[in-house]
Design a protein around this motif. Sequence first.
Motif, short mmCIF file in Angstrom:
data_model
loop_
_atom_site.label_atom_id
_atom_site.label_comp_id
_atom_site.label_asym_id
_atom_site.label_seq_id
_atom_site.Cartn_x
_atom_site.Cartn_y
_atom_site.Cartn_z
N UNK A 139 8.22 7.19 57.68
CA UNK A 139 7.61 5.93 56.88
C UNK A 139 8.83 4.88 56.37
N UNK A 140 9.73 5.67 56.05
CA UNK A 140 10.83 4.50 55.59
C UNK A 140 11.08 3.51 56.66
N UNK A 141 11.74 4.05 57.91
CA UNK A 141 12.16 3.09 58.96
C UNK A 141 11.03 2.23 59.59
N UNK A 142 9.43 2.88 59.39
CA UNK A 142 8.54 1.84 59.86
C UNK A 142 8.48 0.70 58.58
N UNK A 143 8.64 1.00 57.37
CA UNK A 143 8.22 0.11 56.45
C UNK A 143 9.37 -0.96 56.58
N UNK A 144 10.48 -0.74 56.78
CA UNK A 144 11.99 -1.61 56.79
C UNK A 144 11.64 -2.43 58.03
N UNK A 145 11.02 -1.94 59.29
CA UNK A 145 11.01 -2.81 60.54
C UNK A 145 9.82 -3.57 60.37
N UNK A 146 8.77 -3.23 59.95
CA UNK A 146 7.66 -4.19 59.62
C UNK A 146 8.06 -5.31 58.60
N UNK A 147 8.73 -4.88 57.37
CA UNK A 147 9.51 -5.80 56.59
C UNK A 147 10.14 -6.96 57.52
N UNK A 148 10.90 -6.60 58.24
CA UNK A 148 11.82 -7.38 59.23
C UNK A 148 10.81 -8.52 59.96
#
Length: 302
Positions: A139-148
């Motif tokens: 969920x963390x890496x998804x949220x980071x990439x989605x934010x990008x």
Amino acid sequence: MPKTREILVIGGNGFIGQNIINRANDLEWNTTNLSYNNDKTGAADHFIKADISDLTGLQNALTNNSYDYVVNCGGYVDHSSFFNTGFDTIKTHLNGVMNLISCLDKSKVKKFINIGSSDEYGQNKSPQKESFREEPFSAYSFAKSASSHFLQMMYKSEKIPTLTIRLFLVYGPGQEKNRFIPQIISGCLNNDIFDTSSGEQIRNFCFIDDVIDAIFLSMNSDDVNGKIINIGSSHAIKINEAVNIIKNLIGSGQPQFGKVQHRPFENMSLFPDVKLANELLKWEPKIALEEGILKTIKSFQG
């Protein structure tokens, strides 16, 4: 003399946030720290307590805002499963970014910089490039990439000058004690017997001052708007080599390699291609690993 530039740092209590505020203070900018927790350092000129995942609360906290630069270091690293803490993680890292963009005075902001993570690359082969499709594994890496991607979209559709600085491993004096290099330094200084992984993972370590240089260079460049830019050392090293460098510099410590299992989905070779940072920011790291580790060791020794 009035301060000519205004900077808002989200998560200014953290390691990177504190260093951004300190650099801005050196430049005699007007600094504001927005944090979920109480101000621990008092380094900023102003402090705002707010939760960026709470849109209404954030709107109330930022009613009188006029910032030239906004740097979002908010949030936390959490590799737990989606069904464990995933909703909260996504709220903080993705919804938080969307809320910030919604609340800020877009006519004033010269640059909105979001701190991304090398975890966004997942199992991509090294050296990881900004053009790679992200492979989030939590969920963390998804949220980071989605934010990008959200920030890239906001630049394309709304012309908001956004940028994602995608950091690899950062270290230096003042870093949280539970991070890799501080843990190893502490264990070696105490001559502890401590468990670690086999250390075959290939990583890079970038000194905090070099990272702060990159962040401030990006503030004065229009060429970086809408971009994702890797920031990290181009010098790759095995984790066990880094542990042994620390052990040898200190002269004590008893690491037990192979006693800790690798994380699920851990990329065994994670280090960046930094050509874009070289090209657009004229940036490259200046502090060699041993020099940076020595500075960090001395900070532990007082």
